[in-house]
Design a protein around this motif. Structure first.
Motif, PDB file in Angstrom:
ATOM      1  N   UNK A   1     -15.409  59.061  48.453  1.00 36.39           N
ATOM      2  CA  UNK A   1     -16.659  59.227  47.691  1.00 36.39           C
ATOM      3  C   UNK A   1     -17.489  58.651  48.309  1.00 36.39           C
ATOM      4  N   UNK A   2     -18.600  59.265  48.737  1.00 36.90           N
ATOM      5  CA  UNK A   2     -19.861  58.716  49.421  1.00 36.90           C
ATOM      6  C   UNK A   2     -20.733  57.896  48.615  1.00 36.90           C
ATOM      7  N   UNK A   3     -20.692  58.180  47.407  1.00 43.31           N
ATOM      8  CA  UNK A   3     -21.630  57.294  46.591  1.00 43.31           C
ATOM      9  C   UNK A   3     -21.114  55.900  46.406  1.00 43.31           C
ATOM     10  N   UNK A   4     -19.562  55.868  46.280  1.00 38.89           N
ATOM     11  CA  UNK A   4     -18.954  54.795  46.103  1.00 38.89           C
ATOM     12  C   UNK A   4     -19.150  53.842  47.390  1.00 38.89           C
ATOM     13  N   UNK A   5     -19.075  54.569  48.392  1.00 44.32           N
ATOM     14  CA  UNK A   5     -19.276  53.914  49.818  1.00 44.32           C
ATOM     15  C   UNK A   5     -20.428  53.340  49.868  1.00 44.32           C
ATOM     16  N   UNK A   6     -21.559  53.945  49.723  1.00 42.11           N
ATOM     17  CA  UNK A   6     -23.048  53.288  49.790  1.00 42.11           C
ATOM     18  C   UNK A   6     -23.081  52.157  48.603  1.00 42.11           C
ATOM     19  N   UNK A   7     -22.638  52.425  47.424  1.00 43.81           N
ATOM     20  CA  UNK A   7     -22.792  51.433  46.574  1.00 43.81           C
ATOM     21  C   UNK A   7     -22.086  49.998  46.748  1.00 43.81           C
ATOM     22  N   UNK A   8     -20.660  49.965  47.351  1.00 42.91           N
ATOM     23  CA  UNK A   8     -20.086  49.009  47.918  1.00 42.91           C
ATOM     24  C   UNK A   8     -21.013  48.299  49.048  1.00 42.91           C
ATOM     25  N   UNK A   9     -21.516  49.086  49.994  1.00 43.32           N
ATOM     26  CA  UNK A   9     -22.228  48.632  51.129  1.00 43.32           C
ATOM     27  C   UNK A   9     -23.451  47.883  50.767  1.00 43.32           C
ATOM     28  N   UNK A  10     -24.041  48.403  49.505  1.00 41.21           N
ATOM     29  CA  UNK A  10     -25.259  47.630  49.084  1.00 41.21           C
ATOM     30  C   UNK A  10     -24.757  46.401  48.230  1.00 41.21           C
ATOM     31  N   UNK A  11     -23.728  46.502  47.573  1.00 45.49           N
ATOM     32  CA  UNK A  11     -23.155  45.292  46.998  1.00 45.49           C
ATOM     33  C   UNK A  11     -22.814  44.217  47.892  1.00 45.49           C
ATOM     34  N   UNK A  12     -22.130  44.532  48.888  1.00 44.14           N
ATOM     35  CA  UNK A  12     -21.915  43.460  50.176  1.00 44.14           C
ATOM     36  C   UNK A  12     -23.190  42.827  50.691  1.00 44.14           C
ATOM     37  N   UNK A  13     -23.865  44.066  50.750  1.00 47.61           N
ATOM     38  CA  UNK A  13     -25.373  43.206  51.544  1.00 47.61           C
ATOM     39  C   UNK A  13     -25.749  42.137  50.511  1.00 47.61           C
TER      40      UNK A  13
END
Length: 124
Positions: A1-13
């Motif tokens: 799921x691309x949306x989940x990957x982006x959300x996790x990247x932003x959360x990590x940042x």
């Protein structure tokens, strides 16, 4: 799921930005109170990157960067946009962006992400 990957990247940042701000504040507290910085970093034996941040600040080597302040600032804008789009508070990324922007305007954009550290110590 691309949306989940982006959300996790932003959360990590977001977590990284919190770490940078809190590490700089901790360094300033120790310096103001005459506590050796090695004692501070010893509180985090499982976090080698904290030793790296400390060394860069202590030795004045903020020109050494794996990713520059400019790069981290660009990523921060994505967090701000996501927050606005999702209707969540952007107070934290806005605060961090303010420090970053001031540091970049002072000519530190090509330096290490910790180059905003003097702003928190009033030594900028």
């Amino acid at each position: 799921n691309v949306k989940a990957a982006v959300a996790l990247d932003l959360a990590w940042l977001s977590t990284c930005y919190g770490r940078f701000i809190s590490m700089a504040q901790g360094i300033n507290i120790c310096q103001a109170e005459g506590v050796e910085l090695n004692k501070y970093v010893a509180l985090f034996p499982d976090r080698d990157e904290y030793s790296d941040y400390l060394r860069l600040v202590r030795d004045g080597q903020l020109d050494q960067a794996t990713a520059t302040l400019n790069v981290w600032h660009a990523a921060l804008r994505h967090i701000q946009h996501q927050g606005r789009d999702a209707g969540i508070s952007t107070r934290f990324p806005d605060l961090v962006a303010d420090y970053r922007k001031t540091s970049i305007e002072a000519g530190h954009g090509d330096q290490n992400v910790m180059s905003f550290y003097p702003l928190l110590s009033n030594r900028a």
